[in-house]
Structures are given as structure tokens and as C-alpha cells.
Design a protein around this motif. Structure first.
Motif, short mmCIF file in Angstrom:
data_model
loop_
_atom_site.label_atom_id
_atom_site.label_comp_id
_atom_site.label_asym_id
_atom_site.label_seq_id
_atom_site.Cartn_x
_atom_site.Cartn_y
_atom_site.Cartn_z
N MET A 58 0.77 -0.88 -0.27
CA MET A 58 0.60 0.03 -0.20
C MET A 58 0.83 1.96 0.08
N TYR A 60 -0.48 -5.92 9.49
CA TYR A 60 1.32 -6.08 9.37
C TYR A 60 2.06 -6.48 10.19
N ALA A 73 -4.57 -3.51 17.24
CA ALA A 73 -5.43 -2.71 16.51
C ALA A 73 -4.46 -1.38 15.38
N MET A 87 -1.84 -2.79 14.09
CA MET A 87 -1.15 -3.85 13.37
C MET A 87 -2.15 -4.22 12.39
N ASP A 88 -3.60 -3.84 13.20
CA ASP A 88 -4.86 -5.30 12.19
C ASP A 88 -5.09 -4.14 11.51
N LEU A 89 -5.04 -4.27 9.49
CA LEU A 89 -5.22 -4.27 8.06
C LEU A 89 -6.75 -5.22 8.26
N ASN A 118 -10.28 -4.02 8.93
CA ASN A 118 -10.88 -2.95 9.30
C ASN A 118 -10.95 -1.38 8.87
N PRO A 119 -11.54 -2.23 6.90
CA PRO A 119 -11.93 -2.69 6.32
C PRO A 119 -10.95 -3.95 5.56
N ALA A 120 -11.06 -5.07 5.51
CA ALA A 120 -10.20 -5.51 3.84
C ALA A 120 -9.83 -4.48 2.92
N ILE A 121 -8.30 -4.92 2.39
CA ILE A 121 -8.63 -4.40 1.36
C ILE A 121 -8.75 -4.88 0.19
N ASP A 122 -9.18 -5.28 -0.72
CA ASP A 122 -9.12 -6.26 -1.81
C ASP A 122 -8.17 -4.95 -2.60
N ALA A 134 -10.05 -5.39 -6.74
CA ALA A 134 -10.70 -4.06 -6.93
C ALA A 134 -9.61 -2.78 -7.74
N LEU A 135 -8.45 -3.02 -6.22
CA LEU A 135 -7.50 -2.01 -6.98
C LEU A 135 -6.44 -2.27 -7.67
#
Lengths: 552, 552
Positions: free
Chosen positions: A418, A444, A465, A467-469, A471-475, A478-479
């Protein structure tokens, strides 16, 4: 009568710099306008400067010569700084062309005015602000020579807008480049003496010593002396695979590296630094060579590693070929069932085509990649030289442009991808043969591990939180599609294998998002040997060597 | 017994710094771990440091107090540099907490080692590397005080990992903050004298002089003296809309700004700089005040603009209220038919709700926004203070966190949105009430214009390719959805109006991609007055004033 910008372009081309990664602004418009008169210059537009600088790094690693960047003032250079840091640490040549306000305009402190030289100095061995159109070409020729070295480095030429637009400029011939000399005879004799002594010795190879000529010479020395071959943690470019010597890469984790280095009496450094921990941790040592181990720098980054090692091999009456120290071909079976990060690496090892390039920034998910690809067809591995993440995708762009006939694999974590996700657009625009594989563990993950290693205590919800990716999960599909890259998601081994085979078989960029569990949730250091015991399934002498080390 | 990190967090909270925009790494793990013991600190994770620094900027503009950032070593700070440049230029307070290697580790030149202070100095008025856990809290208290000013600025505190993890630390009480004094009496008398003289005078308002108290005082002075009210080109925060005085913003284009300033005999600067061209152009002047115009700095950024203007108003026996100099309510009709950038701005002007915040980074497509929103309900406008694009979306994040009861509109071009597109993820994660409107004209449209202005000649295909974002076209709906933001595309006025109304009516982040023609393809300077004649359709005295200037 040429403008400064026209002569600058001609000078760069004369010096062999024919690729430029750009993100221009108003101050660079005369350079942009001059591109039409310089059709040999390939100007590759990026949407973010970190993509441009990382691509220049990847290009030079594979092309063996620098690319230029075209950046917009201090802020454009700032955006490119992290990947220039990586280039600096990897000793990769890069020539930055940074536009600036016209010399007459600087005094007004307009909004974009900043101290460009200070920012540049942080990453560059050579910094200059051009003073006139007449002298600009000479500046550029010197910048290229400074970047090439040896050793390679970042050179930054700041070009005020009026220096670009004024006329009266002439191109400047390229300057003679210095050849890297071998280490002096006494140093080589001393190294030979050290290797002949009783005791356990190792040769740590880094930089250009991880290319074939130096690797072969080092393996001959190892065959003659029993010295162990090691490779630095994060090589800029390592030639590896079946038929090449396979030095054991020092582990990122100091806890493991200490095991690798245990018992050494002598460590010979060849274009490499003495091993240190990546970070410091409370109560743990930073310097990793064992007590009493003699550390000798045989070849500096400015010297010729292959030539020096050849001389050392002769002095040691080493055999003409390294024989059984060459990695035999061996590829793992295709994995089955639910997808994990290890199985992604296994599938890559199974399917890797001849002559591939791997840009590896999957810091946790890619941990078994070196073992699974050890006996794969010969390939180049490009790694995170300076530790500044956001390098993997841009480096792949540069590598693909330098080697248009080769497949490039870019491995990234969801977190690392990202930082410079804009790279996908340039891959699509230039139709580059890159297969981006994102390990989406929605975390992370490395920080889960580092939190434990730093002894910061049991994390509560606020720390977790960070280290948490999820919420939301990255799609990432789509990117990828949003930037014009053919993209697929894999949640099973079958899906991944099919997507990977499809990507290998068809040209142009592809992205495969692999949905994998985070292997480092609740990571505990004491579980490390057990976790790494998985390595016993891997082929090749490297795996056996690592296994001996971690599960003694 | 607190760790350095625990005491640091407590000190920040005691000083009112209760929001922190983060992108941590290993060196910051003790800060992260300490978050669970400091539940009043809102730690907002970002995927890229430029999002963190831009959000801190936006937060402070609206909250009137600084946020902190948490960045990972020199490279993390480097990634945040462009938006810190914008904060510096806007005199917005920001407190950077930058982790560093442990003091014992620096000597080993590990991969991520770099000269952080040098990078920091480029944007910070205050830089310090903490030396011990015991003194860290005092450092932090001083950093906050330095950031607050006046004037506001960027303060960077570098925290080695061992300073964070060592114990023995105590929080430090917040330091007394200096109040901004008014200009001295003599300067106010001199300004009164200048305004009383025959001739055409203007008061140029910038910085905090664009908030209501100073605006009202300035309008009373204008009512008493006939002086014209101007606003700086790129205000950090401008309070505007129905019921407030409406100073005429100086145009970005020097060609237009010169028209606005023509004939002035006296220009009074109130927390603003004398107008200069954004860039220099061959044969054009940089300094824009007309020859013979007396330029007087009445209020510096470190002084109290509202207090000074109140005193000046009294001295001039100004009326107690500015009367007809207040902007009457007036909103444009809803647009119809094919969508253009102007119609997007028109629809925003028609539908803008009470008390909105607009973060405007649509540098070309948003050119008619100020006119279309002049008579809209009262709102705050946040603009690109330092010219480094990639600010608009992050600033919106900070503004939304500072003002959770207000709707935030973030306007961006396709080019500018891509620099910090990762901001969308944080908007989704924090469920922020932000409406992102992307003008997708598939070009760096401003460069089409700048190429003409710099006189670089007729662009050929190579030059034009450097401004072309159509190949491939970026699908912002996919990007928004990929990061968890509800997204829609609008190609007609009806579609846009419906999507905008829906976004206004429902909470949480929304993205609307507007597909609009690039108004600057083949831009010609001589066509400018004609193009801007479109302004005659706009409501309010500002539009009439602009129209008089550009189509005399």
C-alpha cells in the motif's frame, strides 16, 4: 541553439542514461517539452515519486547502469526519499533531476520554495544546483559519473527552471568512468593466511559479490578451504538457482543469525558489512559476529569483488570449478488444499520459469521463499536493501524495463504494497511483464512479531489495532483493476496455481491477491525453532544447512 | 515506574494533544504498547505517512490545537515530508514523534539508519533527539509549546527506541503558551494614516485573519475607508459563506492576480505575504504588487490579527458592523445535462449544507468553486497552503476527526488524488463523514496550462504523454470500493446530484468519481478572459468583482 533542458537530455543519452522515471510539474516543463526532440529517451510516467525512485533503483540493479528520475522540487524529492534511501543502502546508481524555481524567483519564498539541497543530501553522495544553461550539461555528465561510482550511489542535480529554459547550452561528452580495482595484494595474502588457519571460517558476500563471477570464485575458495559461504541479509541483486553456488543468507531475525554465525573463528567480508541486528531490542546485542571471531574486510564496495576472489582462489590453489558446491536443480511439488503463505512460496518455487526476476518485499509471508526457490531455474532476487518498505512494486517496474524479455515477480505484503500502490498504474500503462503477488494476511504481520521481540508486553486492543488491516479488508483485486491491471484472487492452492500459470503464460501485468492467514498472530519467540522446522520439507543443501542450524 | 513511551503519552494528553495519526514500525512498538494505558489518546492508523502528516495538518486547522504523528525513522518522516511542507507553509501546528534506532544501535549503520534530524529540519522550526527516558517528557512538552507558537509550526521530536523502553520516566506538565500580541500602536497608527490617504488601498488577509473575528473587523475598516479586502491565494482555513465578509481571493494565475492588484496605491498585509507568482515564467515578473504600490506589513503571523484590526477599526471610527459588506445568501440553481467540472462546482454550491468543511485540492477543475459557494451557507475552506499536492484527502481526515458533527467535502483532481489515495482506507476505518469528489479529467490538466505558460513550445506526443492519465483511465469507484468506501460514478448532472444528495444524507465516507472533460486541453493564455467570462453566471458581489476585473 539548445535550451538547457535540450542539452541536458542529450548529455544523459550520450552517457547511456536512456530511461527516465518521471513525475513532473511546472518547473520541469522545459525538460518535458524537450522529450520530443530526444526520442531515444524513454520517459516513464509515474503517479507518485516513490514509484519513480524505486523504479530507477530496480532498473539500475538489472541494467547495470543508472536511470534518471525527473522530480518536482523539494516536495517531489521528499516523496521519493524512502526509495532513494533503499538505493543508497544498496549502492545502486540513480541520477535525480530535480526541478527548482527559477533562480530569480527563489527570493520570494513562493509556496513550493524549500531547501532542496538539504533533502537531497540525506540520500545522495553528490548534490549540485545547476547555475546556468551553459554549465548544466557538464553538471549532468558529472552527476552520471558520480552515480556510477564505484560504488554506485545517488546523485542529485537540481535544475532551476530558468537554467532549463535559457538557451546557449551545448551537450557535454560523457566522462570516463573509473573501474573498480581489486583489493591490494597484501590484503589478499592476509585473507589467504586467515583461511588456511585451523578454525571455522566463513566468507560473507554482499553487493556485487552476489553475481555469478564472484559467486563462482567464492565457491572455488570454499571448495579449497572448507569456508562457509554466507550472503548478506538484504542483497540488492543476488543471482541464484540451479547451477549457481548457493550461499546461505543471513537471517533477518538476529536470534537466527546468531545461530548461523555461532562458532565462527574468522569472517571475511566481501562487499558486505559485519552482520548486525536490523533493530535493537532490550537486553539483546546488536553486533552479531561471535566473541573472538576475527572479522576481516577483504573487498570494499568500491573494489572489484570477482577479480579479488579470483586472485584469492589462485593463491589458495583452489580447484578450477566449485564442483559439488553448485546448487542442483530441485523444485518442490505443487501444494494442495487451503492456501497459506508458505504454500504460495512453494507454488512459486514449483512454477518459476527460467531466467525470472523476483522483487521480494514479502517480509513475513515470504520467509520460506528462498528455500522453496533454491533449486529453481536460475533467477535474480532483488530485496529490500534499506528496509524502507514500499520498494517492491516500483523495483519490479524498473527491472521489467531493464529486462523486457524476462518475467518479473513482485511479492508484497498487504501492508507493504500500500505504500506505493500507484505502481500498478505504471505497470499497466507500460504493459510490463510483471506478476504482482500480494500476500493479504490483513495485518502488519511483522509488527505482531516485533512487538513480542521488543518486550513491549502483552498488547491490548489499542496496540493490536495498530497492526490490524482487516477493518476494512483491502480488496487488491479492485485496486488492481482500478489501475488497469488484470487481477485475480486466490483462496485455495488450486486457485493460486491456476492464476499463477495463467499469469506466466500471458504477457503484460497481472496481480494475484492471495488471502492467507497471518502466521504471526500471537507470535512467541520461543516457538521460532518449531515454526522454522517446516523447512525440513524443502529441497537442496541450503535447506539442510538451515535445518541443521535452527533445529540442532 | 513509567517507560519513556508511557510518560510521553501522558505528557501529550496533559498538553491537550489527544489525537495521533500513526504508521508505526519496530522502533515505535513501546509507544504502541503504551496506547492501551492511555485510552484518551485516539490513535488513527494510516497506510502511508503522507496521510498521517496531512491529517495532522487538517486536524489542527479545524481543532485549533495540534495533533501528533507517529512515524517510523527517517524514511517514515520522508514519506510524510510533502504534507509537512504544506503545514509549514500554512503555519499549522504539528507535533511529530519519530522513532529512531536505540542510541546503542546507531553506530552499526543498520539498514534503516539515516540522518533523521536533517530531514526533519527541512520542515520543522523545532527539532530534538531525546536523550533519555527521564528527559523525554520535558522534550515533548517543549515540542508542543514550539508547535503551538505563535505562529504555529512543525515540531519534530525524535525518540530512540531505548528512550521509549527505559523506565524511570515521569510525565511533564504542559508549558504555558504564549498569547499572540497585537501589532504595536505606532504600526497601527501608520496603517490608519495610510488608509486615510487619497488613493486606492487594499487589505490582504491571510492566516488567522481569515477567521470570523478578524474578517468582521477588516470589513468594518473597509466600510469606513473604502479599502478593498483581499485574501491570500491558498488559505489554511478561510471562514466564508452567507453572513460573513467575502474578501476576494488572489488568483493562482499571476496574469489574473495582476489584474486584481492593478492600480493599488497601498497594500496592507495582515498575516499574509506580499503577492508573488506561484512559479516564475520566462519574461514575466514574480512580484505582483504594482509599481509604486506601498506595501505595509501590519500584522505578522506571530501577532494577533483580530485584536490589531479591532484597534485599527476604532482608530478609524469605523462603524460597529460592516453592513452591506456581508455576503448575502445566494446559491446557484442545480445544473443540468452533460457533466463538466464547472457544473460539479455549481451543484456543490447549490447543495452545500450548513456548516460544511471543504478541503479543496481540485486545482483546475475547482476553479469556479469559490464563486459558486460564495453565498452558500457558512462553511470553512481549507486549501493547498504549500502547493505540494496529495494534501486534500488527508486534510479532510483530520478535519473530520476534529469536527465530527460537520460534513467534510474533499475535492481532488485525478492526478492529485493519487498521491495519497491510501487516505480512503483510513476514512472507511474511522467511518468519517467525508464526501470525496474526484474530478477525473484523465489528465494532469494543470500541466497542459503550465506548459503553455512556460513558453516551452507546442508539445509533441512525448510531452503530451507526460500529462495524459487516460491510458489506462483510473477507475476511482474501484479504488474507493477496494478500500471500503461507498463509491459511485457520475457522468451526467442528474447522476452527480443524486449521488451528492445521497452522500449528504447518509453518514460515513463516500466517493463520487465525476467524469469530466479536461478544460485545459490545448489551453491558450489569450483565451483566458473568454474562458473566465463564464463567471458572469455566478451570484454575489465576489463574482461581480471578479467579472469586472477579468473582462474590463
Amino acid at each position: 541553439m539548445s535550451t538547457g533542458a535540450q542539452a541536458l537530455l542529450r548529455t544523459l543519452l550520450d552517457a547511456g542514461v536512456d530511461t527516465c522515471f518521471t513525475n513532473p510539474g511546472t518547473s520541469e516543463m522545459h525538460f518535458v517539452a524537450a522529450l520530443d526532440g530526444a526520442p531515444d529517451m524513454r520517459a516513464v510516467l509515474t503517479l507518485f515519486e516513490g514509484v519513480a525512485t524505486g523504479a530507477a533503483d530496480g532498473y539500475a540493479r538489472m541494467a547495470g547502469k543508472p536511470a534518471a528520475t525527473l522530480l518536482h522540487l523539494g516536495c517531489g524529492l521528499g516523496n521519493g526519499l524512502a526509495n532513494l534511501h533503499n538505493a543508497r543502502k544498496g549502492k545502486t546508481p540513480v541520477v535525480n533531476i530535480v526541478g527548482d524555481h527559477a533562480t530569480t524567483h527563489a527570493r520570494y519564498d513562493a509556496p513550493l520554495q524549500s531547501d532542496i539541497e538539504t533533502v537531497a543530501r540525506n540520500v545522495s553522495t553528490w548534490v549540485r544546483t545547476a547555475q546556468s544553461a551553459e554549465t548544466l550539461s557538464r553538471d549532468a555528465a558529472e552527476a552520471v559519473a558520480a552515480a556510477v561510482g564505484p560504488p554506485g550511489s545517488v546523485a542529485t542535480l537540481i535544475v532551476p527552471a530558468d537554467v532549463s529554459w535559457n538557451t546557449g547550452a551545448q551537450p557535454c561528452q560523457s566522462l570516463p568512468l573509473a573501474a573498480a580495482p581489486p583489493a591490494d595484494g597484501k590484503a589478499i595474502e592476509a585473507a589467504a593466511g586467515a583461511l588456511r588457519q585451523r578454525g571455522k571460517a566463513a566468507i560473507l558476500l554482499g553487493g556485487r559479490a552476489l553475481r555469478e563471477p564472484a559467486l563462482m570464485a567464492a565457491a572455488r575458495i570454499a571448495a579449497a578451504t572448507g569456508a562457509k559461504l554466507l550472503a548478506e541479509v538484504f542483497p540488492a541483486r543476488m543471482e541464484r538457482g540451479a547451477g549457481l553456488p548457493a550461499p546461505e543468507r543471513i537471517a533477518y531475525l538476529a536470534e537466527l543469525a546468531s545461530v548461523q554465525l555461532a562458532g565462527l573463528d574468522c569472517l571475511l567480508l566481501v562487499d558486505a558489512k559485519a552482520p548486525v541486528s536490523f533493530f535493537a531490542y532490550p537486553g539483546k546485542k546488536s553486533y552479531l559476529a561471535p566473541k573472538g571471531c576475527r572479522v576481516i574486510e577483504l573487498v570494499s564496495p568500491a573494489q572489484d569483488a570477482a577479480g579479488t576472489l579470483d586472485q584469492l582462489a589462485s593463491l589458495l590453489d583452489a580447484p578450477g570449478a566449485p564442483g559439488k558446491l553448485l546448487q542442483p536443480p530441485a523444485q518442490p511439488d505443487l501444494p494442495e488444499g487451503r492456501l497459506t503463505a508458505d504454500k504460495v512460496c512453494q507454488a512459486i518455487g514449483a512454477l518459476l520459469p527460467e531466467n525470472a526476476i523476483i522483487s521480494d518485499e514479502a517480509q513475513t509471508s515470504g520467509v520460506t521463499l528462498p528455500a522453496f526457490t533454491a533449486g529453481a531455474p536460475r533467477h535474480d532476487l532483488l530485496t529490500l536493501t534499506g528496509g524502507a518498505i514500499g520498494q517492491g512494486l516500483p523495483v519490479a517496474i524498473g527491472a521489467a524495463l531493464a529486462c523486457p524479455q524476462r518475467k518479473v515477480f513482485a511479492l508484497a505484503g498487504d501492508g507493504s504494497a500500500m505504500y506505493t500502490i500507484q505502481a500498478l498504474w505504471t505497470m499497466a500503462r507500460e504493459r510490463l511483464d510483471i506478476i504482482v503477488i500480494v500476500f493479504n494476511n490483513r495485518a502488519y504481520a511483522i509488527l505482531n512479531m516485533e512487538l513480542e521481540r521488543t518486550g513491549s508486553g502483552q498488547p491490548g486492543p489499542a496496540a493490536r489495532a495498530q497492526m490490524d488491516l482487516a477493518n476494512p479488508a483491502i480488496d487488491f483485486v479492485a485496486l488492481g483493476q482500478g489501475m488497469g491491471v488484470r487481477s485475480a484472487r486466490a483462496e485455495t492452492c488450486d486457485q493460486f496455481i491456476q492464476a499463477l500459470q495463467d499469469a506466466i503464460d500471458s504477457p503484460g501485468p497481472h496481480l494475484i491477491e492471495t488471502v492467507v492467514p497471518n502466521a504471526f498472530t500471537g507470535f512467541k519467540l520461543k516457538a521460532l525453532p518449531h515454526a522454522l522446522d517446516a523447512l525440513k520439507i524443502l529441497p537442496g543443501p541450503l535447506a539442510r544447512a538451515i535445518k541443521r542450524k535452527i533445529a540442532p
